[in-house]
Write an enzyme that holds these catalytic residues in place. Structure first.
Site, short mmCIF file in Angstrom:
data_model
loop_
_atom_site.label_atom_id
_atom_site.label_comp_id
_atom_site.label_asym_id
_atom_site.label_seq_id
_atom_site.Cartn_x
_atom_site.Cartn_y
_atom_site.Cartn_z
N HIS A 1 0.84 -1.20 0.00
CA HIS A 1 0.00 0.00 0.00
C HIS A 1 0.89 1.27 0.00
O HIS A 1 0.84 2.07 0.93
CB HIS A 1 -0.86 -0.07 1.27
N GLU B 1 -0.90 1.31 -5.37
CA GLU B 1 -0.71 0.08 -4.60
C GLU B 1 -0.79 -1.15 -5.52
O GLU B 1 -1.77 -1.33 -6.23
CB GLU B 1 -1.81 0.00 -3.53
#
Ligand code: TA6
Length: 300
Positions: free
Chosen positions: A169, A272
């Site tokens: 992320h 991400e």
């Protein structure tokens, strides 16, 4: 393992040193001819990465909290073994537990090209097994060089298949959202979280002028963050990933989260690399799955 043990076993001269920062949090400080980086042992969380002579590539909030069991705002949070809310139990942590539990160091190595390699493994416990009953291991392999290479490796050590959701992320540092375009996802289908996950198809580059929270599916493509302010592009190359999330919380959400800092959202964008929603991975017994992302800087 104590800090002394860690440094005795895994420190490498002034290339890799382990330090305690706050609240008993330990970080690996990495410095070589190519770049510097800091990696928290909790979550094997890469907090910073800056190639020499460049602005930081990875964004870390000035208000990031380094506290036991708390996710760190910025860097490369490891979302594992699910992405987003748990499918059936809303009491379990969003994006899985991996980023907020202790990991251990398995290996550090100075590579011939001057890069530094580190390998971490999640430490299983009653806490993790209560949330994830599947016998499995997960490791993170990090190579700090001119580029940053991150490999998330999952092994199904049990006798039954399981469904894996995952993502690196990653928060990227940009000069300003108004000077930034994200390319590489043209004609790609996405689910828009801001519009109740309605499905759309991306036309052209992504410009951020409001909250953006999109899961692009069925894409193995590189993304490029074009930053006219810093006159650079950040390339996000990936393997073993069929989803890409693009996220910027914009003002209201960032203020609500409380750890972005004043207008902090303007200096970051998350791109991400992962596998989620239509692209979750079903891992058969004994199978291994590797998600790789490589972050590099190019002149614009
Ligand atoms: O990846 C985007 C997202 O799922 C957003 O919806 C937002 O929840 C973000 O992750 C941040 O999540 P966190 O749990 O790190 O605050």
């Amino acid at each position: 393992m104590t800090l002394t043990d860690l440094n005795q076993r895994f420190a490498i001269g002034n290339h890799v040193q382990f330090k305690e920062i706050t609240d008993g949090m330990i970080i690996a400080e990495v410095a070589n001819q190519h770049a510097i980086a800091n990696i928290a042992l909790q979550g094997a969380h890469i907090a910073t990465f800056q190639p020499r002579g460049e602005e930081p590539v990875i964004w870390l909030s000035p208000h990031a909290k380094f506290a036991q069991g708390k996710s760190i705002r910025g860097g490369v949070p490891v979302c594992w073994p699910w992405f987003g809310p748990h499918k059936t139990d809303s009491k379990l942590p969003g994006h899985g537990f991996a980023r907020t539990v202790p990991w251990e160091v398995f290996e550090t190595k100075a590579l011939p090209d001057g890069s530094t390699f580190l390998r971490f493994g999640l430490i299983e416990s009653g806490v993790t097994r209560a949330q994830w009953p599947h016998p499995s291991t997960v490791q993170l392999e990090v190579t700090v060089g001119r580029a940053l290479r991150v490999e998330l490796v999952t092994h199904n050590a049990g006798g039954a298949a399981f469904e894996l959701g995952e993502a690196l992320h990653t928060y990227f540092q940009i000069s300003d959202v108004a000077k930034t375009t994200i390319r590489g996802l043209d004609n790609c289908a996405y689910l828009d979280k801001v519009q109740d996950f309605a499905r759309f198809t991306q036309q052209d580059g992504i410009v951020i002028d409001s909250e953006v929270d999109r899961v692009y599916i069925n894409t193995a493509a590189d993304c490029v963050i074009e930053d006219k302010g810093l006159k650079r592009a950040i390339r996000i190359a990936k393997q073993g990933s069929m989803s890409t999330v693009v996220w910027n919380p914009w003002t209201e959400k960032a203020d609500k989260m409380g750890d972005f800092g004043e207008e902090g959202h303007r200096g970051m964008v998350c791109v991400e690399s992962g596998n989620m929603m239509d692209n979750v991975v079903v891992l058969a017994p004994g199978e291994m799955h590797k998600l790789v992302a490589v972050y590099s800087v190019e002149k614009l």
